[in-house]
Design a protein around this motif. Structure first.
Motif, short mmCIF file in Angstrom:
data_model
loop_
_atom_site.label_atom_id
_atom_site.label_comp_id
_atom_site.label_asym_id
_atom_site.label_seq_id
_atom_site.Cartn_x
_atom_site.Cartn_y
_atom_site.Cartn_z
N GLY A 73 32.28 40.45 92.39
CA GLY A 73 33.52 41.16 92.66
C GLY A 73 34.60 40.93 91.62
N GLU A 74 34.31 40.14 90.60
CA GLU A 74 35.27 39.89 89.53
C GLU A 74 34.79 40.56 88.24
OE1 GLU A 74 37.32 35.62 90.60
OE2 GLU A 74 35.40 35.59 89.54
N ALA A 75 35.73 40.75 87.32
CA ALA A 75 35.42 41.34 86.02
C ALA A 75 35.47 40.26 84.95
CB ALA A 75 36.42 42.45 85.69
N ASP A 76 34.70 40.43 83.89
CA ASP A 76 34.70 39.46 82.80
C ASP A 76 36.03 39.52 82.04
OD1 ASP A 76 32.11 38.59 83.30
OD2 ASP A 76 31.22 40.15 82.03
N ALA A 77 36.55 38.37 81.68
CA ALA A 77 37.73 38.32 80.82
C ALA A 77 37.30 38.57 79.38
CB ALA A 77 38.41 36.97 80.94
N VAL A 78 38.03 39.44 78.69
CA VAL A 78 37.70 39.74 77.29
C VAL A 78 38.75 39.18 76.33
CG1 VAL A 78 36.36 41.78 77.85
CG2 VAL A 78 38.82 42.00 77.43
N SER A 79 39.95 38.88 76.84
CA SER A 79 40.99 38.31 75.99
C SER A 79 42.00 37.56 76.86
CB SER A 79 41.70 39.38 75.16
OG SER A 79 42.43 40.26 76.01
N VAL A 80 42.82 36.75 76.19
CA VAL A 80 43.81 35.93 76.88
C VAL A 80 45.11 35.96 76.08
CG1 VAL A 80 44.41 33.63 77.72
CG2 VAL A 80 42.04 34.41 77.84
N SER A 81 46.24 36.00 76.77
CA SER A 81 47.54 35.83 76.14
C SER A 81 48.22 34.60 76.74
CB SER A 81 48.43 37.07 76.31
OG SER A 81 48.63 37.36 77.68
N VAL A 82 49.08 33.96 75.95
CA VAL A 82 49.79 32.76 76.39
C VAL A 82 51.28 33.01 76.29
CG1 VAL A 82 50.23 30.31 75.95
CG2 VAL A 82 47.91 31.22 75.73
N TRP A 83 52.02 32.63 77.35
CA TRP A 83 53.45 32.88 77.44
C TRP A 83 54.19 31.57 77.68
CZ3 TRP A 83 55.35 38.03 77.29
CH2 TRP A 83 54.36 39.02 77.26
N ARG A 84 55.45 31.51 77.21
CA ARG A 84 56.28 30.31 77.38
C ARG A 84 57.70 30.69 77.80
NH1 ARG A 84 59.58 30.11 73.46
NH2 ARG A 84 58.30 29.32 71.75
N LEU A 93 56.10 35.79 74.44
CA LEU A 93 54.70 35.75 74.06
C LEU A 93 54.48 34.75 72.93
CD1 LEU A 93 51.88 37.07 74.46
CD2 LEU A 93 52.51 38.65 72.61
N ILE A 94 53.56 33.81 73.15
CA ILE A 94 53.21 32.82 72.14
C ILE A 94 51.98 33.26 71.35
CG2 ILE A 94 52.53 30.41 71.74
CD1 ILE A 94 55.42 30.89 72.65
N ALA A 95 50.98 33.77 72.06
CA ALA A 95 49.74 34.21 71.40
C ALA A 95 49.13 35.33 72.23
CB ALA A 95 48.77 33.05 71.25
N ASP A 96 48.53 36.31 71.54
CA ASP A 96 47.92 37.45 72.22
C ASP A 96 46.54 37.70 71.63
OD1 ASP A 96 47.80 39.53 74.03
OD2 ASP A 96 48.74 40.98 72.70
N GLY A 97 45.65 38.25 72.44
CA GLY A 97 44.32 38.60 71.95
C GLY A 97 43.43 37.40 71.68
N LEU A 98 43.71 36.27 72.32
CA LEU A 98 42.85 35.10 72.14
C LEU A 98 41.51 35.32 72.83
CD1 LEU A 98 45.37 32.19 72.91
CD2 LEU A 98 44.62 32.98 70.65
N ASP A 99 40.47 34.73 72.27
CA ASP A 99 39.18 34.74 72.94
C ASP A 99 39.24 33.88 74.20
OD1 ASP A 99 38.01 36.36 71.01
OD2 ASP A 99 37.38 34.64 69.79
N PRO A 100 38.45 34.21 75.22
CA PRO A 100 38.38 33.32 76.39
C PRO A 100 37.96 31.91 75.98
CG PRO A 100 37.36 35.44 76.87
CD PRO A 100 37.64 35.43 75.40
#
Length: 275
Positions: A73-84, A93-100
């Motif tokens: 019932g879940e979808a695979d994560a394809v990218s991650v962003s980090v916020w501060r 936004l600190i970083a965008d488009g990071l790999d899981p």
């Protein structure tokens, strides 16, 4: 008879849509419309997890993101962003488009304050899941830091006999008017914020030399283009243009450094910038 139709309109997770249908008989008469409203709910990626670590020799925060395995019932994560968020201010936004299952470094957290972090995992649908908010108190810093270069990753520190002087001004002129005893003021929108820093650098052979960066390191950073970021241990944090540093020429164990800065128009990317 049952039939179906496919709509080319792309739908958005969380939005509501309405679909209506009418039938026409052989004589050309239309029926009343029957409609339904539905809300789109994409499968979401697993909630990411955060681990924070203070980097003392850079006054920075390392952020490691873990993406748990996908369940039914879940979808695979394809990218991650980090916020501060610094002290509860807007999320940036600190970083965008990071790999899981990857990590990044925040080179300019606020010093002497609470910094909050969160990660957002994104699927290909797209759908998103936010981590729990983690916090770190950066009261370990004891120096003034100046960061510049790509991602503010190039830094120097000043930690001996440091003094900071700040000045503020606003564009304004005074003019005389006939019949008035005192002048009138015309005020503009342009503002100026300047900072001057003095510090002590020690000779390379002195035991306290490592407290601050070297003159060559300071010159190298001062050559970077704006914006740079100056931070002190009491929470002061400003985006600036770098002035020319100057060093006293006395051939002694210590030399006095002076360095000036001027605030520039720069804003870290907030969530509104992506809407």
């Amino acid at each position: 008879d049952a039939s179906s139709a496919t709509f080319a309109t792309a739908v958005t997770d969380g939005d509501s849509y309405s679909v209506g249908v009418k039938a026409q008989d052989s004589t050309g008469v239309w029926s009343a419309e029957h409609g339904v409203v539905f809300t789109v709910a994409f499968a979401k990626p697993p909630v990411p997890q955060l681990r924070l670590e203070w980097i003392a020799d850079a006054a920075a925060v390392a952020v490691a993101v873990t993406n748990p395995p996908t369940s039914v019932g879940e979808a695979d994560a394809v990218s991650v962003s980090v916020w501060r968020s610094v002290n509860g201010a807007d999320w940036v936004l600190i970083a965008d488009g990071l790999d899981p299952d990857s990590s990044t470094t925040d080179f300019i957290p606020g010093l002497g304050v609470v910094n909050y972090y969160k990660a957002v995992a994104k699927s290909a649908l797209p759908s998103v899941s936010e981590s729990l908010v983690e916090e770190i108190v950066t009261d370990q810093a004891r120096a003034v830091w100046v960061n510049a270069g790509p991602g503010f990753s190039q830094a120097v520190r000043l930690a001996s006999n440091v003094k900071i002087n700040k000045a503020a001004s606003r564009a304004r002129t005074l003019r005389r008017a006939s019949g008035l005893e005192y002048p009138l003021e015309n005020t503009g929108q342009q503002r100026t914020r300047t900072v001057s820093v003095t510090a002590r650098l020690w000779a390379p052979t002195h035991p306290r030399a490592a407290l601050s960066s070297t003159w060559d390191e300071i010159v190298d950073v001062s050559d970077r283009i704006a914006p740079a970021c100056i931070r002190d241990p009491e929470g002061y944090r400003e985006f600036v243009s770098l002035g020319d540093p100057a060093l006293g020429d006395a051939l002694e164990m210590t030399r006095d450094l002076s360095w000036s800065f001027e605030r520039v128009h720069y804003q870290e990317p907030t969530a509104e910038a992506f809407e």
